[in-house]
Design an enzyme around this catalytic site. Structure first.
Site, PDB file in Angstrom:
ATOM      1  CE  LYS A  48     -12.534  28.198  22.244  1.00  0.00           C
ATOM      2  NZ  LYS A  48     -13.313  29.474  22.138  1.00  0.00           N
ATOM      3  N   GLY A  49      -6.892  26.802  25.889  1.00  0.00           N
ATOM      4  CA  GLY A  49      -5.871  27.519  26.658  1.00  0.00           C
ATOM      5  C   GLY A  49      -4.439  27.114  26.381  1.00  0.00           C
ATOM      6  CG  ASP A 108      -7.733  26.199  39.239  1.00  0.00           C
ATOM      7  OD1 ASP A 108      -7.042  26.735  40.115  1.00  0.00           O
ATOM      8  OD2 ASP A 108      -8.929  26.467  39.062  1.00  0.00           O
ATOM      9  CG  PHE A 157      -8.865  34.360  36.842  1.00  0.00           C
ATOM     10  CD1 PHE A 157      -9.296  33.039  36.764  1.00  0.00           C
ATOM     11  CD2 PHE A 157      -8.990  35.175  35.726  1.00  0.00           C
ATOM     12  CE1 PHE A 157      -9.856  32.545  35.599  1.00  0.00           C
ATOM     13  CE2 PHE A 157      -9.559  34.684  34.559  1.00  0.00           C
ATOM     14  CZ  PHE A 157      -9.987  33.367  34.498  1.00  0.00           C
ATOM     15  CG  ASP A 164     -10.677  32.363  28.265  1.00  0.00           C
ATOM     16  OD1 ASP A 164     -10.217  31.386  28.899  1.00  0.00           O
ATOM     17  OD2 ASP A 164     -11.893  32.538  28.094  1.00  0.00           O
TER      18      ASP A 164
HETATM   19  P1  5GP Z   1      -9.037  22.475  36.620  1.00  0.00           P
HETATM   20  O1  5GP Z   1      -9.893  21.430  35.986  1.00  0.00           O
HETATM   21  O2  5GP Z   1      -7.663  21.974  37.042  1.00  0.00           O
HETATM   22  O3  5GP Z   1      -9.746  23.198  37.734  1.00  0.00           O
HETATM   23  O4  5GP Z   1      -8.832  23.619  35.573  1.00  0.00           O
HETATM   24  C1  5GP Z   1      -8.101  23.455  34.478  1.00  0.00           C
HETATM   25  C2  5GP Z   1      -8.417  24.500  33.436  1.00  0.00           C
HETATM   26  O5  5GP Z   1      -9.115  25.645  33.953  1.00  0.00           O
HETATM   27  C3  5GP Z   1      -7.116  25.048  32.917  1.00  0.00           C
HETATM   28  O6  5GP Z   1      -6.568  24.223  31.928  1.00  0.00           O
HETATM   29  C4  5GP Z   1      -7.553  26.396  32.395  1.00  0.00           C
HETATM   30  O7  5GP Z   1      -8.067  26.249  31.097  1.00  0.00           O
HETATM   31  C5  5GP Z   1      -8.620  26.830  33.376  1.00  0.00           C
HETATM   32  N1  5GP Z   1      -8.000  27.675  34.405  1.00  0.00           N
HETATM   33  C6  5GP Z   1      -7.520  27.310  35.616  1.00  0.00           C
HETATM   34  N2  5GP Z   1      -6.980  28.359  36.262  1.00  0.00           N
HETATM   35  C7  5GP Z   1      -7.112  29.416  35.435  1.00  0.00           C
HETATM   36  C8  5GP Z   1      -6.711  30.792  35.531  1.00  0.00           C
HETATM   37  O8  5GP Z   1      -6.106  31.290  36.493  1.00  0.00           O
HETATM   38  N3  5GP Z   1      -7.043  31.578  34.460  1.00  0.00           N
HETATM   39  C9  5GP Z   1      -7.691  31.113  33.365  1.00  0.00           C
HETATM   40  N4  5GP Z   1      -7.939  31.980  32.388  1.00  0.00           N
HETATM   41  N5  5GP Z   1      -8.064  29.816  33.231  1.00  0.00           N
HETATM   42  C10 5GP Z   1      -7.767  28.990  34.265  1.00  0.00           C
HETATM   43 MG    MG Z   2      -6.864  24.426  29.956  1.00  0.00          MG
END
Ligand code: 5GP
Ligand code: MG
Length: 180
Positions: A48-49, A108, A157, A164
């Protein structure tokens, strides 16, 4: 008793808007000469982000586009990635021969983007690129290429503008970091 986390400003709405204007200009310029075969850029938004980021980015693009959505989960309700990626909602349109642009709000560990790129490539698109508003390079576990990146950020974060914490704060116009 539960303590409410404190929100610290990180990126304001005008700063976010400026990053998106620059991204949209680059993407439009790059794809304008490449879409003669397919007619449109095929955008895949990660729910959803990336909801607000995609809505703002897409409206600034000057190339034709089609939009589809995917929902993946690697995070639970907390602030740490759980490591394995699951599909909660799959794309609905065929990708063969399409120029595909994945739109994600923050990269991330890289697991989500890595999983999605590999999965989409199996459908034989003409190309697959990634657009991220933010990236936390210090957190990377899997190297991924983010072709269009708004900004690198430190390991905090973040919430707001789609991001969210347990479904809260997505509707903030600014991006903030959380301190509990
Ligand atoms: P990854 O698979 O690269 O670890 O994470 C990707 C997803 O994790 C991002 O698209 C996001 O939805 C969530 N995410 C990563 N970092 C953050 C953060 O700092 N805050 C929030 N709320 N979600 C995050
Ligand atoms: Mg995301």
């Amino acid at each position: 008793m539960a303590v409410s986390p404190t929100l610290h400003p990180f990126l304001t709405a005008p700063e976010i808007d400026r990053l998106i204007t620059q991204l949209a200009a680059r993407i439009s310029e790059d794809y304008a000469p490449r879409l003669s075969d397919t007619g449109a850029l095929h955008i895949i938004v990660t729910l959803k982000g990336a909801l607000f980021f995609a809505a703002d980015l897409i409206r600034k693009l000057t190339v034709p586009c089609r939009v589809d959505f995917v929902r993946l989960s690697s995070y639970g309700a907390g602030t740490k990635s759980s490591g394995n990626v699951r599909i909660l909602k799959d794309i609905e349109t065929p990708l063969a021969g399409e120029h595909v642009l994945i739109v994600d709000e923050i990269v991330d560990s890289g697991r989500t983007v890595d999983f999605l790129v590999n999965r989409l490539k199996a459908s034989r698109p003409a190309s697959v690129r990634v657009c991220g508003l933010l990236s936390k390079p210090s957190r990377r576990e899997i190297p991924v290429e983010v072709h269009y990146l708004g900004r690198e950020v430190e390991d905090k974060f973040l919430v707001g503008y789609g991001l969210d914490y347990g479904e809260k704060y997505r509707n903030l116009g600014d991006i903030c970091y959380l301190e509990s």
